[in-house]
Design an enzyme around this catalytic site. Structure first.
Site, PDB file in Angstrom:
ATOM      1  N   ARG A  68     -48.785 -14.267-168.686  1.00 17.75           N
ATOM      2  CA  ARG A  68     -47.974 -13.591-169.709  1.00 17.75           C
ATOM      3  C   ARG A  68     -48.519 -12.184-169.995  1.00 17.75           C
ATOM      4  O   ARG A  68     -47.799 -11.293-170.394  1.00 17.75           O
ATOM      5  CB  ARG A  68     -47.893 -14.419-171.001  1.00 17.75           C
ATOM      6  CG  ARG A  68     -47.055 -13.762-172.102  1.00 17.75           C
ATOM      7  CD  ARG A  68     -46.486 -14.763-173.121  1.00 17.75           C
ATOM      8  NE  ARG A  68     -47.468 -15.730-173.551  1.00 17.75           N
ATOM      9  CZ  ARG A  68     -48.444 -15.482-174.448  1.00 17.75           C
ATOM     10  NH1 ARG A  68     -48.541 -14.306-175.016  1.00 17.75           N
ATOM     11  NH2 ARG A  68     -49.291 -16.433-174.771  1.00 17.75           N
ATOM     12  N   TYR A 121     -23.824  -2.861-173.775  1.00 20.93           N
ATOM     13  CA  TYR A 121     -23.751  -4.235-173.270  1.00 20.93           C
ATOM     14  C   TYR A 121     -23.571  -5.216-174.437  1.00 20.93           C
ATOM     15  O   TYR A 121     -24.214  -5.063-175.486  1.00 20.93           O
ATOM     16  CB  TYR A 121     -25.028  -4.538-172.476  1.00 20.93           C
ATOM     17  CG  TYR A 121     -25.127  -5.961-172.028  1.00 20.93           C
ATOM     18  CD1 TYR A 121     -24.293  -6.435-171.019  1.00 20.93           C
ATOM     19  CD2 TYR A 121     -26.013  -6.839-172.621  1.00 20.93           C
ATOM     20  CE1 TYR A 121     -24.351  -7.761-170.620  1.00 20.93           C
ATOM     21  CE2 TYR A 121     -26.078  -8.167-172.219  1.00 20.93           C
ATOM     22  CZ  TYR A 121     -25.251  -8.614-171.225  1.00 20.93           C
ATOM     23  OH  TYR A 121     -25.307  -9.925-170.831  1.00 20.93           O
ATOM     24  N   ASP A 192     -30.153   2.579-171.391  1.00 19.92           N
ATOM     25  CA  ASP A 192     -29.933   1.456-170.491  1.00 19.92           C
ATOM     26  C   ASP A 192     -29.340   2.043-169.204  1.00 19.92           C
ATOM     27  O   ASP A 192     -28.210   2.527-169.192  1.00 19.92           O
ATOM     28  CB  ASP A 192     -28.971   0.447-171.145  1.00 19.92           C
ATOM     29  CG  ASP A 192     -28.753  -0.806-170.294  1.00 19.92           C
ATOM     30  OD1 ASP A 192     -28.842  -0.703-169.059  1.00 19.92           O
ATOM     31  OD2 ASP A 192     -28.465  -1.871-170.869  1.00 19.92           O
ATOM     32  N   LYS A 217     -29.206  -7.234-162.131  1.00 18.62           N
ATOM     33  CA  LYS A 217     -28.035  -6.632-161.501  1.00 18.62           C
ATOM     34  C   LYS A 217     -28.429  -5.929-160.192  1.00 18.62           C
ATOM     35  O   LYS A 217     -28.949  -6.583-159.316  1.00 18.62           O
ATOM     36  CB  LYS A 217     -27.356  -5.697-162.499  1.00 18.62           C
ATOM     37  CG  LYS A 217     -27.215  -6.289-163.920  1.00 18.62           C
ATOM     38  CD  LYS A 217     -26.270  -7.479-163.988  1.00 18.62           C
ATOM     39  CE  LYS A 217     -26.337  -8.243-165.312  1.00 18.62           C
ATOM     40  NZ  LYS A 217     -26.200  -7.437-166.518  1.00 18.62           N
TER      41      LYS A 217
HETATM   42  C1  PLP Z   1     -26.452  -7.641-167.843  1.00 20.61           C
HETATM   43  C2  PLP Z   1     -26.789  -6.466-168.663  1.00 20.61           C
HETATM   44  C3  PLP Z   1     -27.789  -6.534-169.644  1.00 20.61           C
HETATM   45  C4  PLP Z   1     -28.522  -7.811-169.967  1.00 20.61           C
HETATM   46  O1  PLP Z   1     -29.336  -8.203-168.924  1.00 20.61           O
HETATM   47  P1  PLP Z   1     -29.778  -9.742-168.657  1.00 20.61           P
HETATM   48  O2  PLP Z   1     -30.605  -9.620-167.431  1.00 20.61           O
HETATM   49  O3  PLP Z   1     -28.533 -10.547-168.509  1.00 20.61           O
HETATM   50  O4  PLP Z   1     -30.559 -10.153-169.860  1.00 20.61           O
HETATM   51  C5  PLP Z   1     -28.100  -5.374-170.319  1.00 20.61           C
HETATM   52  N1  PLP Z   1     -27.448  -4.213-170.085  1.00 20.61           N
HETATM   53  C6  PLP Z   1     -26.482  -4.120-169.162  1.00 20.61           C
HETATM   54  C7  PLP Z   1     -25.794  -2.807-168.950  1.00 20.61           C
HETATM   55  C8  PLP Z   1     -26.111  -5.232-168.422  1.00 20.61           C
HETATM   56  O5  PLP Z   1     -25.133  -5.134-167.514  1.00 20.61           O
END
Ligand code: PLP
Length: 399
Positions: A68, A121, A192, A217
């Site tokens: 961790r 998101y 983000d 992603k």
């Molecule tokens: C999917 C997504 C998230 C969240 O990510 P997880 O891996 O599902 O926790 C945050 N921001 C964007 C733009 C996303 O597409």
């Protein structure tokens, strides 16, 4: 941390594709060095002696002690993401939301105020709406055009949070404008960068303090792992790592391996997916049953010029509105064969989804209008399949 290559990998020394392959990896010359990245599948690490243990307790040792807190496989993933974003350091997490929550809680405390773009998101939106107010953190929202931004600043404003391009209409935030505002008011700026990926946009080089990713992603890219990352200078990453240690959203070494493996081909995947997305967008824009296509690569998109200015490509995501409304959108999604009906994005498989049954579920007509989402909107994540096959599938599903 001892033997942590991430700490040596300060700035981007090579091209992005070279960094994706070699960044963060330990030296691999000489006899018998593994070329593939070994998975250090352990939860804990030995101490050489009680003296070493005492040194660790006193904060004098940077040895690995417990996963961790850090792990050699995680360090490779961190070095690679840091290299791709041209950053000093990175912290990998169990999911994108673990990175986003740890980054925001590493910056904000009770009494602080946050300005966020409204189109973020869904998970981020709900965290800010449902959790932050109870923690005494006030959230102000601004549109992607950043109009009226100055009016939202108070002496307690601490942070500016943006996401660009947005989901699902792919609107862009003017990054130099956002940075100038954050610097003027001494706000910590967080972005983000999931939709753009480091291949198309490096916000740290433009002046942002921190980048967060859902590495689930495009970074991992194969729809087989949950992963996240925060990226920035060492000062911020030490703070975010501490938050991740407290909150527990650490990445598992197996997940780190899948992320590392995925990132090695990030550049070629994103470039080809951008080409496929452009072909899909152009096909849809010419189709008589389609009312509107949202893709920054099209001259019809309201942010096309801004995209050309601040991105190196137009992205792998698009959305379109069918003239027949919800019934037509549902018929289309039920008829596609190659495109899969699923949430998520950025993977090698092309996906479709209806925003009104996913990210924009339960929103009022007013909220939908503000988000520019119509009941007939379909969101598309364009994958790596042959372009002609994707077009043929769209053609039959729309027929
Ligand atoms: C999917 C997504 C998230 C969240 O990510 P997880 O891996 O599902 O926790 C945050 N921001 C964007 C733009 C996303 O597409």
């Amino acid at each position: 941390m001892k033997n942590n290559p991430a700490t040596k990998q300060s700035t981007q020394k090579h091209g992005p594709q070279t960094e994706a392959i070699h960044g963060g990896e330990p030296p691999r010359h000489g006899v018998g060095a593994p070329v593939g990245t070994p998975i250090c599948r352990t939860s804990t690490f030995t101490f050489s002696s009680t003296a070493e243990m005492k040194r660790w307790a006193e904060g004098k040792s940077k040895a690995y002690i417990y996963t961790r807190y850090g792990n050699p496989t995680l360090a490779v993933a961190e070095g690679k993401i840091a290299a791709l974003e041209g950053a000093e350091a990175a912290v990998v997490t169990a999911s994108g939301m673990a990175a986003i929550s740890s980054a925001l809680l590493g910056v904000l405390k009770c009494g602080d105020e946050l300005i966020s773009t409204a189109q973020v998101y869904g998970g981020t939106y709900r965290l800010m709406r449902d959790v932050f107010p109870d923690m005494g953190i006030k959230v102000h929202q601004v549109g992607t055009g950043l109009l009226g931004l100055e009016d939202l600043v108070t002496p307690r404003t601490k942070c500016l949070y943006v996401e660009t391009p947005t989901n699902p209409t792919l609107r862009l935030v003017d990054l130099p404008k956002a940075i100038a505002f954050a610097k003027k008011h001494k706000l910590v700026s967080i972005i983000d960068n999931t939709f753009a990926t480091p291949v198309l946009q490096n916000p740290l080089a433009m002046g942002f303090d921190m980048v967060v990713h859902s590495a689930t992603k495009a970074l991992a890219g194969h729809s087989d792992v949950l992963a996240g990352a925060a990226v920035g200078d060492k000062h911020w990453m030490d703070r975010i790592r501490q938050m991740v240690i407290y909150l527990g959203g650490s990445m598992d070494p197996e997940a780190a391996y899948l992320l590392i493996r995925g990132m090695k081909t990030l550049g070629v995947r994103v470039e080809q997916q951008c080409r496929n997305a452009m072909a899909v967008a152009e096909f849809l824009e010419r189709h008589p049953k389609v009312a509107r296509v949202h893709y920054p690569g099209l001259t019809s998109h309201p942010d096309h010029k801004l995209a050309k200015k601040q991105m190196r490509g137009f992205g792998t995501m698009l959305a379109f509105d069918l003239k027949g409304g919800l019934a037509a959108a549902r018929r289309f999604c039920d008829r596609v064969r190659l495109f899969l009906l699923a949430a998520s994005l950025g993977g090698v498989e092309s996906l479709v989804i209806l925003p009104i049954y996913s990210s924009h579920y339960n929103m009022s007509a007013e909220e939908l209008k503000r988000a520019d989402v119509s009941p007939g909107s379909v969101r598309v994540s364009v994958g790596l399949e042959d372009t002609e096959d994707l077009i043929a599938d769209l053609k039959q599903a729309l027929a």
